[in-house]
Design an enzyme around this catalytic site. Sequence first.
Site, PDB file in Angstrom:
ATOM      1  CE  LYS A  19      -5.239  -9.337   1.279  1.00  0.00           C
ATOM      2  NZ  LYS A  19      -6.605  -8.831   1.384  1.00  0.00           N
TER       3      LYS A  19
HETATM    4  C1  LIG Z   1      -2.837  -4.472  -2.625  1.00  0.00           C
HETATM    5  C2  LIG Z   1      -3.763  -4.250  -1.464  1.00  0.00           C
HETATM    6  N1  LIG Z   1      -3.499  -3.268  -0.599  1.00  0.00           N
HETATM    7  C3  LIG Z   1      -4.279  -3.043   0.478  1.00  0.00           C
HETATM    8  C4  LIG Z   1      -5.391  -3.819   0.727  1.00  0.00           C
HETATM    9  C5  LIG Z   1      -6.250  -3.522   1.910  1.00  0.00           C
HETATM   10  O1  LIG Z   1      -6.092  -4.475   2.937  1.00  0.00           O
HETATM   11  P1  LIG Z   1      -6.980  -4.388   4.250  1.00  0.00           P
HETATM   12  O2  LIG Z   1      -8.322  -4.961   3.914  1.00  0.00           O
HETATM   13  O3  LIG Z   1      -6.253  -5.197   5.279  1.00  0.00           O
HETATM   14  O4  LIG Z   1      -7.076  -2.968   4.646  1.00  0.00           O
HETATM   15  C6  LIG Z   1      -5.717  -4.859  -0.153  1.00  0.00           C
HETATM   16  C7  LIG Z   1      -6.888  -5.698   0.091  1.00  0.00           C
HETATM   17  O5  LIG Z   1      -7.059  -6.745  -0.445  1.00  0.00           O
HETATM   18  C8  LIG Z   1      -4.880  -5.082  -1.279  1.00  0.00           C
HETATM   19  O6  LIG Z   1      -5.148  -6.053  -2.175  1.00  0.00           O
END
Ligand SMILES: Cc1ncc(COP(=O)(O)O)c(C=O)c1O
Length: 382
Positions: free
Chosen positions: A183
């Site tokens: 991110k």
């Molecule tokens: C739409 C969405 N939700 C949730 C996540 C999960 O994020 P994290 O890796 O911080 O758990 C992602 C990961 O890219 C995502 O694209």
Amino acid sequence: MRIPFNKVYAANKEEQYVLEALRSGAHCGNHSFCNRVIDLIKNKYQDLGEIYLTPSCTAALEMGAVLADISPGDEVILPSYTFSSTVNAVILFGAKPVFCEVDPETMNIDPNRIEELITEKTKMILPIDYAGLSCEIDKIMDIANRHNLIVMQDCAQSFGSTYKGKSCGSQAHLAAYSFHETKNYNAGEGGGLVVNVKEWEERAYFLQEKGTDRRLVLNGVKNKYSWVDKGSSYLLSDILAAVLLAQLESEDEIRAKRSKLTEAYFKLFDQYVKRGKVRVFQPTADHELNHHAFWAVFDSVENKNHFMLTLKEKGISAYIGYLPLHSSPMGMKLGYRPEDLPLTEELGDLILRMPFYTDLAESGLEQCMAEMEKVLTEMYPN
Ligand SMILES: Cc1ncc(COP(=O)(O)O)c(C=O)c1O
């Protein structure tokens, strides 16, 4: 020069802050660096409710689902075009995911297709902000308010974006951010839950702290904490918060660099968009971007694959988007079939995400554009 799809960016002060955190004697969650991150976010985005730093966006979504009391028998409406974490926050608590089609202009949930999916079991709408571009949260909130539903916005990709002048994450009842290394602002792994319902704030602290009222001890209200609710460990370590603080202190600089990528990609694809060969995402006047990503939908799977593979031979990694959840092995186990969401299925095959990382603005952008231009000219001669 090899151009990867993503590359971790280091701002200035990560090492200094991590060392400070290590030496502080307090490494667990909700300590000094966590508080500094939360203060910084609240000062910058004053329309957000209470913020809870979590180990990931995945954890934030789960914490939000617990807070919303998502339970067996409930239905949750969400796009199929998303990451597994969005839907896991539904099925882990025994609820049924009800997948909704996307709007092809944004690849976000199509608000005009939500109402037909609402039943008396529907409890929540769970939209995402694909590529950092906000969903139409005002329309979604209107539907939710009319049907008495909770909205949790998966803002994994949209920290720092706005819609109609309001921060992504400020409008829904709950919102979840990601600070994963992929991110714009990263803690390695990390996330945040925003709680915009005042009456839920205290309970959220209890859920985050394993169902205890440790918060009251930290605030000096009690001297020993007790088990008061269900909960889990939804806490970001102070050491990772130290990394995140360094990143967020450089937010403007990071955003400015990434904006050059958005600009370059729009310029590159412009003539092919005008000629109807590709479509790229279209921010409207209502959207302000955090410059998280850039996607293009090609006119055929063959052309998408050709573009991707030719660039790969040159060491440039463009990458496919999400594989729709409804037609994934787990989606099929839940009883969905590919033909249930034909638009999502079709677009999922045609979409490609371009390399996008902060350092690309400094090094490699011109090469990337030149190589892409060559492939596009060869694919779509005038
Ligand atoms: C739409 C969405 N939700 C949730 C996540 C999960 O994020 P994290 O890796 O911080 O758990 C992602 C990961 O890219 C995502 O694209």
